[in-house]
Design a protein around this motif. Structure first.
Motif, PDB file in Angstrom:
ATOM      1  N   LEU A 393     -18.300   4.661  -9.903  1.00 19.74           N
ATOM      2  CA  LEU A 393     -18.076   5.254  -8.587  1.00 19.74           C
ATOM      3  C   LEU A 393     -17.226   4.338  -7.701  1.00 19.74           C
ATOM      4  CD1 LEU A 393     -18.501   7.439  -6.486  1.00 19.74           C
ATOM      5  CD2 LEU A 393     -20.689   6.357  -5.881  1.00 19.74           C
ATOM      6  N   SER A 394     -17.499   3.054  -7.728  1.00 24.87           N
ATOM      7  CA  SER A 394     -16.719   2.122  -6.912  1.00 24.87           C
ATOM      8  C   SER A 394     -15.260   2.104  -7.352  1.00 24.87           C
ATOM      9  CB  SER A 394     -17.313   0.718  -7.003  1.00 24.87           C
ATOM     10  OG  SER A 394     -18.606   0.680  -6.434  1.00 24.87           O
ATOM     11  N   LEU A 395     -15.020   2.097  -8.654  1.00 26.85           N
ATOM     12  CA  LEU A 395     -13.641   2.098  -9.146  1.00 26.85           C
ATOM     13  C   LEU A 395     -12.926   3.389  -8.779  1.00 26.85           C
ATOM     14  CD1 LEU A 395     -14.161   0.499 -12.689  1.00 26.85           C
ATOM     15  CD2 LEU A 395     -13.242  -0.609 -10.631  1.00 26.85           C
ATOM     16  N   LEU A 396     -13.599   4.520  -8.930  1.00 27.75           N
ATOM     17  CA  LEU A 396     -12.994   5.800  -8.567  1.00 27.75           C
ATOM     18  C   LEU A 396     -12.641   5.822  -7.086  1.00 27.75           C
ATOM     19  CD1 LEU A 396     -12.233   8.763  -9.237  1.00 27.75           C
ATOM     20  CD2 LEU A 396     -14.592   9.379  -8.637  1.00 27.75           C
ATOM     21  N   THR A 397     -13.530   5.303  -6.250  1.00 26.12           N
ATOM     22  CA  THR A 397     -13.299   5.289  -4.812  1.00 26.12           C
ATOM     23  C   THR A 397     -12.060   4.491  -4.456  1.00 26.12           C
ATOM     24  OG1 THR A 397     -15.650   5.571  -4.334  1.00 26.12           O
ATOM     25  CG2 THR A 397     -14.291   4.599  -2.595  1.00 26.12           C
ATOM     26  N   GLU A 398     -11.922   3.306  -5.036  1.00 34.03           N
ATOM     27  CA  GLU A 398     -10.759   2.467  -4.735  1.00 34.03           C
ATOM     28  C   GLU A 398      -9.471   3.106  -5.238  1.00 34.03           C
ATOM     29  OE1 GLU A 398     -10.706  -0.085  -2.865  1.00 34.03           O
ATOM     30  OE2 GLU A 398     -12.785  -0.752  -2.760  1.00 34.03           O
ATOM     31  N   ILE A 399      -9.499   3.662  -6.434  1.00 33.01           N
ATOM     32  CA  ILE A 399      -8.310   4.307  -6.997  1.00 33.01           C
ATOM     33  C   ILE A 399      -7.898   5.501  -6.139  1.00 33.01           C
ATOM     34  CG2 ILE A 399      -7.475   5.661  -8.970  1.00 33.01           C
ATOM     35  CD1 ILE A 399      -9.286   3.793 -10.726  1.00 33.01           C
ATOM     36  N   HIS A 400      -8.877   6.313  -5.795  1.00 30.01           N
ATOM     37  CA  HIS A 400      -8.611   7.511  -5.003  1.00 30.01           C
ATOM     38  C   HIS A 400      -8.020   7.141  -3.647  1.00 30.01           C
ATOM     39  CE1 HIS A 400      -9.175  11.328  -2.991  1.00 30.01           C
ATOM     40  NE2 HIS A 400      -9.710  11.879  -4.059  1.00 30.01           N
ATOM     41  N   GLY A 401      -8.654   6.188  -2.955  1.00 29.02           N
ATOM     42  CA  GLY A 401      -8.195   5.832  -1.620  1.00 29.02           C
ATOM     43  C   GLY A 401      -6.833   5.172  -1.604  1.00 29.02           C
ATOM     44  N   ASP A 402      -6.577   4.315  -2.593  1.00 30.30           N
ATOM     45  CA  ASP A 402      -5.289   3.615  -2.617  1.00 30.30           C
ATOM     46  C   ASP A 402      -4.140   4.559  -2.942  1.00 30.30           C
ATOM     47  OD1 ASP A 402      -6.656   1.348  -2.002  1.00 30.30           O
ATOM     48  OD2 ASP A 402      -6.239   0.287  -3.872  1.00 30.30           O
ATOM     49  N   ASN A 403      -4.334   5.423  -3.921  1.00 27.11           N
ATOM     50  CA  ASN A 403      -3.262   6.339  -4.298  1.00 27.11           C
ATOM     51  C   ASN A 403      -3.024   7.397  -3.226  1.00 27.11           C
ATOM     52  OD1 ASN A 403      -1.291   7.616  -5.983  1.00 27.11           O
ATOM     53  ND2 ASN A 403      -2.825   9.124  -6.571  1.00 27.11           N
ATOM     54  N   THR A 404      -4.087   7.882  -2.616  1.00 23.22           N
ATOM     55  CA  THR A 404      -3.951   8.946  -1.623  1.00 23.22           C
ATOM     56  C   THR A 404      -3.419   8.435  -0.302  1.00 23.22           C
ATOM     57  OG1 THR A 404      -5.854  10.052  -2.645  1.00 23.22           O
ATOM     58  CG2 THR A 404      -5.150  10.865  -0.507  1.00 23.22           C
ATOM     59  N   PHE A 405      -3.901   7.268   0.125  1.00 23.35           N
ATOM     60  CA  PHE A 405      -3.570   6.803   1.466  1.00 23.35           C
ATOM     61  C   PHE A 405      -3.032   5.369   1.530  1.00 23.35           C
ATOM     62  CE2 PHE A 405      -7.160   9.825   2.013  1.00 23.35           C
ATOM     63  CZ  PHE A 405      -6.494  10.808   2.722  1.00 23.35           C
ATOM     64  N   ARG A 406      -3.819   4.402   1.067  1.00 24.36           N
ATOM     65  CA  ARG A 406      -3.589   3.008   1.452  1.00 24.36           C
ATOM     66  C   ARG A 406      -2.248   2.461   0.969  1.00 24.36           C
ATOM     67  NH1 ARG A 406      -5.669  -2.575   0.599  1.00 24.36           N
ATOM     68  NH2 ARG A 406      -6.048  -2.078  -1.588  1.00 24.36           N
ATOM     69  N   HIS A 407      -1.841   2.814  -0.247  1.00 27.61           N
ATOM     70  CA  HIS A 407      -0.589   2.266  -0.775  1.00 27.61           C
ATOM     71  C   HIS A 407       0.583   2.592   0.142  1.00 27.61           C
ATOM     72  CE1 HIS A 407       3.094   2.576  -3.346  1.00 27.61           C
ATOM     73  NE2 HIS A 407       2.727   1.339  -3.622  1.00 27.61           N
ATOM     74  N   ARG A 408       0.722   3.837   0.530  1.00 34.38           N
ATOM     75  CA  ARG A 408       1.857   4.226   1.366  1.00 34.38           C
ATOM     76  C   ARG A 408       1.711   3.692   2.788  1.00 34.38           C
ATOM     77  NH1 ARG A 408       0.911   7.930  -2.371  1.00 34.38           N
ATOM     78  NH2 ARG A 408       2.670   8.758  -3.591  1.00 34.38           N
ATOM     79  N   ILE A 409       0.495   3.666   3.319  1.00 36.40           N
ATOM     80  CA  ILE A 409       0.299   3.122   4.662  1.00 36.40           C
ATOM     81  C   ILE A 409       0.776   1.679   4.729  1.00 36.40           C
ATOM     82  CG2 ILE A 409      -1.461   2.426   6.342  1.00 36.40           C
ATOM     83  CD1 ILE A 409      -3.128   4.849   5.315  1.00 36.40           C
ATOM     84  N   VAL A 410       0.358   0.878   3.761  1.00 40.44           N
ATOM     85  CA  VAL A 410       0.723  -0.538   3.769  1.00 40.44           C
ATOM     86  C   VAL A 410       2.213  -0.719   3.522  1.00 40.44           C
ATOM     87  CG1 VAL A 410       0.377  -2.746   2.588  1.00 40.44           C
ATOM     88  CG2 VAL A 410      -1.589  -1.289   3.134  1.00 40.44           C
ATOM     89  N   ARG A 411       2.757   0.008   2.563  1.00 39.78           N
ATOM     90  CA  ARG A 411       4.184  -0.159   2.272  1.00 39.78           C
ATOM     91  C   ARG A 411       5.048   0.286   3.464  1.00 39.78           C
ATOM     92  NH1 ARG A 411       2.416  -3.291  -0.705  1.00 39.78           N
ATOM     93  NH2 ARG A 411       2.379  -3.195  -3.000  1.00 39.78           N
ATOM     94  N   MET A 412       4.637   1.336   4.159  1.00 43.47           N
ATOM     95  CA  MET A 412       5.410   1.757   5.327  1.00 43.47           C
ATOM     96  C   MET A 412       5.266   0.757   6.465  1.00 43.47           C
ATOM     97  SD  MET A 412       7.012   4.449   4.360  1.00 43.47           S
ATOM     98  CE  MET A 412       7.442   5.715   5.536  1.00 43.47           C
ATOM     99  N   ALA A 413       4.093   0.147   6.614  1.00 44.89           N
ATOM    100  CA  ALA A 413       3.930  -0.904   7.619  1.00 44.89           C
ATOM    101  C   ALA A 413       4.815  -2.099   7.290  1.00 44.89           C
ATOM    102  CB  ALA A 413       2.468  -1.323   7.705  1.00 44.89           C
ATOM    103  N   GLU A 414       4.909  -2.431   6.009  1.00 38.69           N
ATOM    104  CA  GLU A 414       5.786  -3.527   5.597  1.00 38.69           C
ATOM    105  C   GLU A 414       7.241  -3.205   5.909  1.00 38.69           C
ATOM    106  OE1 GLU A 414       2.990  -5.153   1.918  1.00 38.69           O
ATOM    107  OE2 GLU A 414       4.658  -3.780   1.510  1.00 38.69           O
ATOM    108  N   ARG A 415       7.645  -1.969   5.660  1.00 36.26           N
ATOM    109  CA  ARG A 415       9.011  -1.568   5.998  1.00 36.26           C
ATOM    110  C   ARG A 415       9.258  -1.696   7.492  1.00 36.26           C
ATOM    111  NH1 ARG A 415      10.801   4.134   4.237  1.00 36.26           N
ATOM    112  NH2 ARG A 415      12.531   3.418   5.538  1.00 36.26           N
ATOM    113  N   GLY A 416       8.282  -1.265   8.300  1.00 35.12           N
ATOM    114  CA  GLY A 416       8.444  -1.376   9.746  1.00 35.12           C
ATOM    115  C   GLY A 416       8.651  -2.811  10.193  1.00 35.12           C
TER     116      GLY A 416
END
Length: 533
Positions: A393-416
């Protein structure tokens, strides 16, 4: 945060005159810990555009017709038309009623006189549900504590708000898509023209939103028509729009509208005449089997703004970042919003692989051979090295959250941070919620930003003890300071530098360690998604 309310008699209730007519709100006494009790004027259901019904369904926003006399604005109004159903335990409170004509604004102001910063909040909900009428987004506490004018609003949702078809072209504007985004832009224009009457500064507007609302903030900040209208932005847990996961392609949108029209026995323009509830039901049935069953290849998870060549020339990651001061937020476990509660919980590796594969299908009609095992192995290795849980469950949660939201949020913040010279800040929110939720899920910021974590609907999940109140006060103060002068600061928070990738410049807030500036946690996990985009 507790709040005592006392509505004054009608003779003392605040009256404000907008371009379309006068509205009477309610005077509310607000008690915020650590601050003196204060009176806030609240206005609910203030029209900012004509109701988009009848011939105005699928039309660009029109000005609301003027009215005579004083319009009551002291009662919470319904949500915009949307499907009903249960929500995750940590989600914003759903409205009991919805209606197609429920497109309006709510305003909270410490004083209708003066010139205070304006804080406009765009609710999320996957472009399908949600409402400014939710008690989660009651702006009284934030207005009182932050000395801000708070604006929330409803906009068109679902296929009534997001889609595309040339047969629905508005002859006045030439637009034929993304009616909800048009409403959001109309709201910003309304704020510019009307907010001074509520004691707000039309030249100092901060735009904030969570999830789909965060995506709206991003898109509105890039609209040429609104250039100069928005001073700064606060995108929270942004659901950056992309196809096929979060949006239909233009061709698929045309196909879907035509197919649903046929099921309803009309042509596409005839969709204006169909009962809204029936239209939403048939639309929902058309997409009921996604992502495993595909009436079209896109819109596999949500169906948000479509690339239309006008308002949305491309998806977020293929566009410039807004050249505005930005305070971005991300939660520690975005994915627990979707994996907590009654959702399927994997108990072994076989179930974990099946659920990871199902999740990956939101981004592609097929999952490449070996990808499921690769992503699970990557996350398991990193979690073990950090002594974090490695259960399915913990692994699924991290995978789900990173792919759905966190990866793009962080990368776009880095671009900014790299592509602009304006202030950029990144906040990592890690307040742990109570069972049946766990971790710090997507949308966990909202009750703390608005100080509503202690209302009856949220108290069990978020708590209302001294620590929860302190976290909420700190978050409100940080955001209010940013809305006043671009510099987020609060008592007990160390100096917060501008966000710099690969440097300890992220503010971590919510954990028992107290506010601290450091490196963004779990960055190695995100590198996996760089290789599969």
């Amino acid at each position: 945060m507790s709040e005592a309310r006392e509505t004054r008699p009608p003779s003392a209730a605040p009256v404000v005159r907008t371009d379309a007519g006068a509205v009477r709100g309610a005077a509310v006494r607000v008690s915020v810990p650590g601050r003196a009790e204060r009176t806030v004027s609240a206005f609910h259901g203030v029209p900012y555009m004509a109701p988009p019904v009848g011939p105005l369904r699928f039309a660009s926003p029109r000005p609301h017709p003027p009215w005579s006399g004083i319009r009551p604005a002291d009662t919470v109004r319904p949500a915009f038309a949307q499907p009903s159903g249960p929500a995750p335990a940590t989600a914003p409170v759903r409205a009991a009623e919805s209606a197609e004509d429920a497109v309006h604004a709510n305003v909270w102001t410490p004083d209708v006189h003066g010139r205070r910063p304006v804080f406009v909040y765009v609710h999320g909900g996957g472009w399908q549900v949600g409402t400014a009428s939710s008690p989660t987004f009651d702006g009284a506490r934030l207005a009182a504590r932050g000395d801000l004018v708070i604006v929330t609003f409803n906009y068109r949702l679902g296929p009534l708000g997001f889609g595309l078809h040339e047969a629905l072209t508005d002859p006045a504007t030439g637009l034929h898509a993304n009616w909800g985004l048009q409403d959001q832009a109309a709201l910003v224009e309304w704020v510019r023209s009307s907010i001074a009457a509520f004691g707000g500064d039309p030249d100092n507007i901060t735009l904030c939103g969570t999830s789909a609302g965060g995506a709206a903030v991003w898109q509105l900040a890039l609209l040429p028509a609104l250039r100069g209208a928005i001073r700064r932005i606060v995108p929270i847990s942004t659901a950056h729009v992309r196809a096929p996961a979060f949006a239909l392609t233009p061709d698929d949108a045309r196909t879907a509208f035509a197919a649903v029209a046929r099921r309803l026995g009309v042509d596409v323009p005839g969709l204006r005449t169909v009962d809204a509830a029936k239209f939403l039901a048939v639309w929902g049935a058309y997409f009921a089997a996604v992502p495993d069953g595909h009436p079209v290849e896109s819109g596999r998870c949500y169906r948000g703004p479509v690339v239309d060549g006008a308002l949305v020339p491309a998806h977020d990651t293929h566009r410039p970042v807004p050249d505005l001061p930005t305070l971005s937020m991300v939660t520690a476990t975005e994915g627990s919003f979707h994996t907590a509660g009654g959702r399927p919980h994997p108990v072994d590796d076989a179930e974990l692989r099946a659920l990871v594969r199902a999740h990956l299908l939101i981004d592609s009609p097929e999952v490449p051979r070996g990808l499921v095992d690769d992503v699970i192995g990557h996350y398991r290795t990193l979690a073990a090295a950090d002594r974090r849980p490695v259960d399915p469950l913990s692994l699924l949660t991290e995978i789900h959250g990173d792919n759905t939201f966190r990866h793009r949020i962080v990368r776009m913040a880095e671009r900014g941070a790299r592509e602009t010279r304006v202030p950029q800040y990144l906040l990592y929110f890690d307040y742990e919620v109570r069972p049946p939720g766990f971790g710090t899920p997507h949308e966990a910021t909202s009750p703390f930003l608005f100080g509503t974590h202690g209302i009856a609907e949220h108290r069990e999940a978020f708590g209302d003890g001294p620590w929860a109140r302190e976290v909420s006060a700190t978050l409100m103060d940080l955001v209010a300071a940013f809305a006043h002068d671009d510099a987020p600061r609060a008592e007990g928070v160390p100096p917060w530098p501008r966000f710099t990738p690969d440097a300890p410049s992220t503010l971590l807030l919510g954990g028992r360690e107290g506010p601290r500036v450091g490196e963004l946690p779990k960055t190695a996990e995100l590198r996996f998604w760089d290789t599969v985009r």
